[in-house]
Design an enzyme around this catalytic site. Structure first.
Site, mmCIF file in Angstrom:
data_model
loop_
_atom_site.group_PDB
_atom_site.id
_atom_site.type_symbol
_atom_site.label_atom_id
_atom_site.label_comp_id
_atom_site.label_asym_id
_atom_site.label_seq_id
_atom_site.Cartn_x
_atom_site.Cartn_y
_atom_site.Cartn_z
ATOM 1 N N GLU A 32 1.027 83.543 52.297
ATOM 2 C CA GLU A 32 1.338 83.898 50.861
ATOM 3 C C GLU A 32 1.158 85.619 50.696
ATOM 4 O OE1 GLU A 32 2.606 83.672 48.226
ATOM 5 O OE2 GLU A 32 1.545 82.504 47.056
ATOM 6 N N ASP A 44 -4.513 84.625 43.714
ATOM 7 C CA ASP A 44 -4.689 85.039 42.404
ATOM 8 C C ASP A 44 -5.682 84.005 41.894
ATOM 9 O OD1 ASP A 44 -4.772 86.970 40.348
ATOM 10 O OD2 ASP A 44 -3.370 85.696 39.095
ATOM 11 N N PHE A 101 -3.268 95.227 39.076
ATOM 12 C CA PHE A 101 -1.735 94.558 39.302
ATOM 13 C C PHE A 101 -1.218 95.493 40.447
ATOM 14 C CE2 PHE A 101 2.594 93.395 39.026
ATOM 15 C CZ PHE A 101 2.592 91.900 38.828
HETATM 16 P P1 IMP Z 1 -1.668 82.086 41.694
HETATM 17 O O1 IMP Z 1 -1.056 80.750 41.871
HETATM 18 O O2 IMP Z 1 -2.285 82.361 40.426
HETATM 19 O O3 IMP Z 1 -2.774 82.320 42.994
HETATM 20 O O4 IMP Z 1 -0.736 83.142 41.577
HETATM 21 C C1 IMP Z 1 -0.256 83.562 42.969
HETATM 22 C C2 IMP Z 1 1.364 84.328 42.599
HETATM 23 O O5 IMP Z 1 1.008 85.110 41.462
HETATM 24 C C3 IMP Z 1 1.429 85.183 43.731
HETATM 25 O O6 IMP Z 1 2.199 84.669 44.853
HETATM 26 C C4 IMP Z 1 2.165 86.318 43.013
HETATM 27 O O7 IMP Z 1 3.637 85.955 43.003
HETATM 28 C C5 IMP Z 1 1.751 86.433 41.844
HETATM 29 N N1 IMP Z 1 0.683 87.666 41.623
HETATM 30 C C6 IMP Z 1 -0.583 87.481 41.494
HETATM 31 N N2 IMP Z 1 -1.089 88.603 41.246
HETATM 32 C C7 IMP Z 1 -0.178 89.791 41.550
HETATM 33 C C8 IMP Z 1 0.024 90.981 41.699
HETATM 34 O O8 IMP Z 1 -1.049 91.711 41.360
HETATM 35 N N3 IMP Z 1 1.160 91.656 41.648
HETATM 36 C C9 IMP Z 1 2.189 90.955 42.155
HETATM 37 N N4 IMP Z 1 2.186 89.240 41.973
HETATM 38 C C10 IMP Z 1 1.035 88.835 41.682
HETATM 39 MG MG MG Z 2 4.209 84.658 45.084
#
Ligand code: IMP
Ligand code: MG
Length: 180
Positions: free
Chosen positions: A99, A103, A152
């Site tokens: 990955e 996040d 971000f």
């Molecule tokens: P999660 O399911 O909330 O852990 O989201 C993960 C996904 O959110 C990552 O694979 C990214 O595509 C997107 N994401 C989360 N934070 C960022 C960031 O700071 N920049 C760009 N994409 C992000």
């Molecule tokens: Mg992603």
């Protein structure tokens, strides 16, 4: 360069990332001795990181891709929709989910469950970046390149509105770029 005026700061240079990917690759090589892992990269953000990482894993590995997206309006359920599934039968395989950034942990917590339910022998996670302060889902991250705060980031695969994925470094966007 085209992006320069929109990047507030560079967090990790191309050199930093390559060095860290080599370290992670060496760790994985050691931990997976005698195994033939399948690396599963989540499209699209993890592609540059996986390309870097596999140069440093000295194992008889294979890789495949999955594309998933969150169901809109179901933030709390943890559901993700599979847009592109694996081509590989994963029964009995040791899987490393690759990955770009973890996040809330929703995507990986869900996909890990799906792959285990399909009979994978093990499912571990390798991510370029980890944002632990944003974690909502209980998720063990076995291999993480760097930790970042609650900001971000873009570059090295990560996008804002599909842009910036091609930058060879990870940077923080200026606020005015995502505030309308
Ligand atoms: P999660 O399911 O909330 O852990 O989201 C993960 C996904 O959110 C990552 O694979 C990214 O595509 C997107 N994401 C989360 N934070 C960022 C960031 O700071 N920049 C760009 N994409 C992000
Ligand atoms: Mg992603």
């Amino acid at each position: 360069m085209w992006e320069e005026s929109t990047i507030a700061k560079v967090l990790f240079s191309e050199e930093d990332i390559k060095k860290r990917a080599a370290e992670l690759g060496a760790e994985i090589t050691k931990d997976y001795q005698g195994k033939k892992p399948l690396l599963v990269a989540l499209l699209k953000g993890s592609v540059p990181f996986m390309a870097e990482l596999i140069k440093h894993i000295d194992l008889d590995l294979q890789y495949d891709f999955m594309d998933v997206s969150s169901y809109e309006g179901t933030e709390s359920t943890g559901d993700v929709r599979i847009i592109k599934d694996l081509d590989t039968n994963i029964r009995g395989l040791d899987i490393l989910l690759v990955e770009d950034i973890v996040d809330t942990g929703r995507t990986l917590a869900t996909i890990r469950k799906v792959l285990l339910a399909r009979g994978a022998r093990s499912v571990e996670i390798v991510t370029l970046l980890n944002k632990p302060s944003r974690r909502v889902y209980d998720l063990r991250v076995e291999y993480a390149g760097f930790e970042v705060g609650n900001e971000f980031v873009v570059g090295f695969g990560m996008d804002f509105d599909q842009r910036y994925r091609c930058l060879p470094y990870v940077g923080v966007l200026k606020e005015e770029c995502y505030k309308k």
